[in-house]
Structures are given as structure tokens and as C-alpha cells.
Design an enzyme around this catalytic site. Structure first.
Site, PDB file in Angstrom:
ATOM      1  N   GLU A 189       7.808   6.378  13.630  1.00 57.07           N
ATOM      2  CA  GLU A 189       6.337   6.375  13.658  1.00 57.07           C
ATOM      3  C   GLU A 189       5.802   5.251  14.534  1.00 57.07           C
ATOM      4  O   GLU A 189       4.698   5.343  15.061  1.00 57.07           O
ATOM      5  CB  GLU A 189       5.771   6.196  12.236  1.00 57.07           C
ATOM      6  CG  GLU A 189       5.528   7.500  11.517  1.00 57.07           C
ATOM      7  CD  GLU A 189       4.700   7.348  10.230  1.00 57.07           C
ATOM      8  OE1 GLU A 189       4.330   6.225   9.848  1.00 57.07           O
ATOM      9  OE2 GLU A 189       4.434   8.383   9.595  1.00 57.07           O
ATOM     10  N   HIS A 193      33.026  13.307   9.617  1.00 58.75           N
ATOM     11  CA  HIS A 193      33.617  14.639   9.471  1.00 58.75           C
ATOM     12  C   HIS A 193      32.599  15.748   9.724  1.00 58.75           C
ATOM     13  O   HIS A 193      32.825  16.897   9.371  1.00 58.75           O
ATOM     14  CB  HIS A 193      34.250  14.759   8.078  1.00 58.75           C
ATOM     15  CG  HIS A 193      35.335  13.738   7.875  1.00 58.75           C
ATOM     16  ND1 HIS A 193      36.666  14.014   8.080  1.00 58.75           N
ATOM     17  CD2 HIS A 193      35.263  12.418   7.557  1.00 58.75           C
ATOM     18  CE1 HIS A 193      37.372  12.910   7.869  1.00 58.75           C
ATOM     19  NE2 HIS A 193      36.546  11.928   7.550  1.00 58.75           N
ATOM     20  N   LYS A 198      -1.291  18.112   9.660  1.00 61.73           N
ATOM     21  CA  LYS A 198      -2.239  18.080   8.534  1.00 61.73           C
ATOM     22  C   LYS A 198      -3.464  18.923   8.864  1.00 61.73           C
ATOM     23  O   LYS A 198      -3.951  19.690   8.022  1.00 61.73           O
ATOM     24  CB  LYS A 198      -2.680  16.636   8.252  1.00 61.73           C
ATOM     25  CG  LYS A 198      -1.568  15.719   7.767  1.00 61.73           C
ATOM     26  CD  LYS A 198      -2.116  14.337   7.445  1.00 61.73           C
ATOM     27  CE  LYS A 198      -1.001  13.356   7.166  1.00 61.73           C
ATOM     28  NZ  LYS A 198      -1.466  11.969   7.060  1.00 61.73           N
TER      29      LYS A 198
HETATM   30  O1  LIG Z   1       0.194   5.809   1.735  1.00 57.32           O
HETATM   31  P1  LIG Z   1      -0.374   7.068   2.248  1.00 57.32           P
HETATM   32  O2  LIG Z   1      -1.760   6.891   2.788  1.00 57.32           O
HETATM   33  O3  LIG Z   1      -0.316   8.164   1.213  1.00 57.32           O
HETATM   34  O4  LIG Z   1       0.480   7.537   3.482  1.00 57.32           O
HETATM   35  C1  LIG Z   1       1.824   7.870   3.360  1.00 57.32           C
HETATM   36  C2  LIG Z   1       2.469   8.053   4.687  1.00 57.32           C
HETATM   37  O5  LIG Z   1       1.781   9.024   5.439  1.00 57.32           O
HETATM   38  C3  LIG Z   1       1.542   8.582   6.764  1.00 57.32           C
HETATM   39  O6  LIG Z   1       0.252   8.084   6.844  1.00 57.32           O
HETATM   40  C4  LIG Z   1       1.687   9.675   7.748  1.00 57.32           C
HETATM   41  O7  LIG Z   1       0.861  10.745   7.393  1.00 57.32           O
HETATM   42  C5  LIG Z   1       2.541   7.461   6.915  1.00 57.32           C
HETATM   43  O8  LIG Z   1       2.237   6.611   7.956  1.00 57.32           O
HETATM   44  C6  LIG Z   1       2.489   6.834   5.555  1.00 57.32           C
HETATM   45  O9  LIG Z   1       3.567   5.977   5.308  1.00 57.32           O
END
Ligand SMILES: O=P(O)(O)OC[C@H]1O[C@](O)(CO)[C@@H](O)[C@@H]1O
Length: 449
Positions: free
Chosen positions: A289, A310, A424
Site C-alpha cells: 500500500e 516444495h 469499494k
Molecule cells: O481501519 P480502517 O479504516 O477500517 O481501514 C482498514 C484498512 O483499509 C484500508 O484503508 C484500505 O481500504 C487500509 O489502508 C486500512 O489498513
């Protein structure tokens, strides 16, 4: 106390003699931009001095809350995804007995993880397991709105209230979220849950040393003061005034970027201990990320050896030469098993009799390193004296600091993740989420073409 040690000799032999040294001024500038807060994403640098700023009072508050959960729960479900669960899972799995869930010794609550997938079977099976258990929940989400986590939490909250009553549920549900915004904050405030704040300036993948990681780790029965102490010592060992070649994070960042510039596009994190599987997962998110953007970035892959020798061993030995490996090696195991002698020697293994199993593992590691280097795979090696809270703290901070430097070297904003929004947006459009009407219409038109 000895620190973790990085050896890059089996990687730098693939580079020009002065390639690493040539990185010194660039690394210095990258680190200065980090320390001075002048790099892109500079509103997310709260993790930099987090270890040295955590007070013993705060550790005490976390341990006190952990104790409430430990006293009132046989099972604690940690709901979170990405940075909101991988750090906790890394440390808990690294330190727990490999067969913890079978021990049933009641010394520690069973820790389960949820909210990190949308598997209906997973949730159904977990809820069924919890049906006759005294369970609690730690709901972890920085945004407080992440679908996977919110979905699991809604189910868990209802089940906990139905099974244990509203009052007990209020006692055994804890929120770790933003100070003000998001549904997790609204719910925590309305229900009166004990809650901890994720600082604004610490992004999810850098948050293991906040309550995001520290609370579940304490609930699992591990020493969070030692974890923080290890990280604080690594904060010192990688500080801006440490000479370049003595700063392991700076050298690691330089080496991986020098290899990347030579066409080594994939880094494989390797361990030789099954307990470190989730360290791989945490590291993949940290680097994936942070660096995978603007059409560039080393692809972070990971394997568990010798298991994956393996399966993936063939590819690594003989496949496309675009890879390098970073091996995490634990010097001393926490247990001792001697290989027994056998009079009949039917399996032909008496040549190992009297040796520790770890000696075999170490020779597998050395043999693999030599073979992979011979096969054209640069190898770095991170040597860790022993697997405990203190050294896990060192490893965590070592990789975080190196990631900050490395992202600046690469020229990206290390601390955002705009690409994660694409799926999303489509998912919400497909599910007709209010506010996504236009996107819903567009995506349906596209699918009906
Ligand atoms: O803590 P949150 O806001 O639920 O996000 C969880 C994860 O989702 C992300 O924002 C990615 O969608 C990550 O960067 C983060 O670690």
C-alpha cells in the site's frame, strides 16, 4: 542487548561495487524529508516517534482494559482489516503456542479475527462457535466505516448482547477508532463502550504500536511494554544521526531500491518459522500500500520456508530473474528438540541423530541461500536473536522506518492508498448504496452491454 542485524552482502554482490554507498546522499535526503516532515503525506508521520513517546501510564491503561476482557471472556474477537488487524495477528501468532486453540488451558482467552473478509461461511462458522462462549469484541477501524469490519461487528454486537445481555456486552466490547468521526465512534459513544483513539497522524498500516495492535496483543497475554521497548530501541538505531552504513533501515531501503533499479521488481520476504506467516502478511500490506502507486513500486511477495520450497522453490530457483529475497532468520528457537537415534535406521536419517531440529532448519536456510544466489537471486538476511516481544518490536519499527525512507527514494506518497477506493466504489454501486445512484446506473449499463 544485541539488535537485529541486516546482512546485505549476498545482495550487494549483484550490484556495482559502489552502488549501495552511492545511495548515501539520496537516503540522507529521503530520511531528512521524513524526519523534517517535508515529504508527501507528511500529515501521517505520527508513527515515527511513537515508540519513544508511549508512556508507562498509557501501557497501564491498555493492560487494565485487557484485564477486563481477560477476566470476562473465554474468547475475544478482534474485528478489523488491513492495518487494523495484521499487526496484532502478526505478534499474537508469532508468540503463541502453534496449537493454542487446542490447548484449552484457559490461561488466555482464545483470540479470533473477524471483519477481514466477507465470507459468509466464515462468519456463520464463527458465530456458531461463539454460541455457547462468553465472548467479547474489540472493534478496530480508523475510518469506522470499512464494510468488512462493520458487517462483522454488526453481527457480533447483536450476538454478544443477545447472549450476554446489554450490560455485560457494554463491558466486553471495546472500540479502537477515530476520536470523532465514523460509525464505530458514534456507536461506541452511544453505547458507552470503553474506547481508544487511533491518532489522526498514524495510518492503518503504521498503527500496530497504537491501541490497534497493543490492546489485542495485551488481551492475548503478551508483554506490550517489551514490544514498545524493542521498537524504541530500533527508533534509536535508525535515527537521523546514525551513520548510513550503521542504520539498518537506511541500508535496507537503499539496497532494495538499488536492486529495483536493476530490474529486480519483486521482493520476496522469507521466513523459516511457521509462526511468522502473519509477519509476511503485515509486511505485504506495509510495502504494497505504501509503494505500489504511480505505476511503480516493488511487488511485495512472501513465502514460508521450508514449506514453500516444495511449491514456490522451483520458480524462485529457475524462473524469471526479476526477484530478490529478504530472509528473516531467528537465531535461537524457544524450545529444544533433539533428533533421536534409531537402531534400525530404516529412514536413513541416523546422520542427523543427536542434532537439534533447528540445526537442520539452519542448514536448509544456508543451503537455500547459496542455491538461490547461485541461481541469480540477490539475498538480504535479517538476523533476529530470538522470537519474543522485544525483537518483534524491533522488526516492526525496522520495516516501518525503512518503508518511510524507501517510499521517499521511490518518489511516491508513501502514506496514502488511493487505489484501494476503486473496488469499494464499484462494490457500493453494485449494492445500490445510498449516495452511489449515478455510479450504480453507470456500472449496470456497462455490465448490460
Ligand atoms: O481501519 P480502517 O479504516 O477500517 O481501514 C482498514 C484498512 O483499509 C484500508 O484503508 C484500505 O481500504 C487500509 O489502508 C486500512 O489498513
Amino acid at each position: 542487548m544485541k539488535n537485529i542485524q541486516l546482512d546485505i552482502t549476498k545482495a550487494s554482490q549483484f550490484l556495482n561495487a559502489d552502488a549501495i554507498a552511492a545511495y548515501e546522499p539520496k537516503v540522507k535526503a529521503a530520511q531528512e524529508a521524513l524526519e523534517n516532515g517535508t515529504c508527501p503525506g507528511n500529515d501521517f508521520l505520527g508513527w515515527l516517534h511513537l515508540p519513544s513517546s508511549i508512556t508507562s501510564d498509557f501501557i497501564g491503561e491498555l493492560n487494565a482494559t485487557a484485564q477486563v476482557l481477560r477476566e470476562n471472556c473465554e474468547v475475544v474477537v478482534v474485528a478489523g482489516i488491513g492495518g487494523s488487524y495484521l499487526g496484532a495477528r502478526t505478534v499474537i501468532e508469532a508468540l503463541s503456542n502453534s496449537f493454542q486453540w487446542l490447548l484449552n488451558d484457559k490461561k488466555n482467552p482464545v483470540i479470533l479475527f473477524a471483519g477481514n473478509n466477507i465470507g459468509e461461511d466464515y462468519l456463520a462458522e464463527m458465530c456458531a462457535y461463539l454460541a455457547d462462549k462468553k465472548f467479547g469484541v474489540i472493534n478496530i477501524s480508523k475510518s469506522g466505516t470499512t464494510t468488512e469490519t462493520a458487517l462483522a461487528f454488526r453481527l457480533l454486537k447483536k450476538q454478544c448482547e443477545d447472549q450476554r445481555g446489554k450490560d455485560m456486552a457494554r463491558k466486553v466490547i471495546v472500540a479502537v477508532t477515530d476520536a470523532k468521526k465514523g460509525a464505530a465512534r458514534t456507536t461506541a459513544d452511544k453505547e458507552g463502550y470503553k474506547s481508544f483513539i487511533i491518532p489522526d497522524n498514524v495510518g492503518g498500516r503504521f498503527s500496530v504500536l497504537t491501541p490497534v495492535g497493543l490492546l489485542p496483543i495485551a488481551v492475548a497475554g503478551f508483554d506490550i511494554a517489551q514490544l514498545v521497548a524493542g521498537a524504541a530501541d530500533m527508533e534509536k538505531a535508525t535515527a537521523a544521526d546514525v551513520p548510513f552504513m550503521e542504520n539498518p533501515s537506511a541500508v535496507y531501503a537503499a539496497c532494495r531500491n538499488a536492486l529495483y533499479a536493476e530490474g529486480k521488481k519483486i521482493e520476496i520476504l522469507v521466513n523459516y518459522q511457521p509462526k511468522l506467516h502473519y509477519l509476511n502478511e503485515w509486511w505485504k500490506q506495509l510495502y504494497g500500500e505504501s509503494e505500489g502507486k504511480d505505476q511503480k513500486g516493488i511487488f511485495p511477495a512472501a513465502v514460508d520456508f521450508t514449506t514453500d520450497l516444495h511449491s514456490m522453490g522451483q520458480w524462485i530457483q529457475d524462473g524469471e530473474r526479476t526477484i530478490f529475497e529478504t530472509v528473516i532468520s531467528i537465531e535461537q528457537p524457544n524450545h529444544k528438540v533433539l533428533f533421536p537415534s534409531d537402531d534400525e535406521n530404516l529412514d536413513g536419517l541416523n546422520f542427523l541423530a543427536g542434532k537439534r531440529v533447528d540445526e537442520v532448519n539452519k542448514m536448509a536456510e544456508l543451503g537455500t541461500q547459496l542455491a538461490h544466489v547461485d541461481g541469480g537471486v540477490p539475498n538480504m538476511r535479517l538476523s533476529v536473536p530470538v522470537l519474543n516481544e522485544y525483537y518483534l518490536g524491533q522488526i516492526i519499527y525496522f520495516f516501518e522506518k525503512a518503508c518511510g525512507i524507501s517510499g521517499n527514494l521511490l518518489g511516491v506518497n508513501t502514506f496514502n492508498q488511493p487505489g484501494v477506493e476503486a473496488y469499494k466504489k464499484n462494490m457500493f454501486a453494485l449494492l445500490n448504496k445510498p449516495g452511489y445512484e449515478k455510479e450504480s446506473e453507470a456500472i449496470r449499463a456497462r455490465l448490460n452491454k
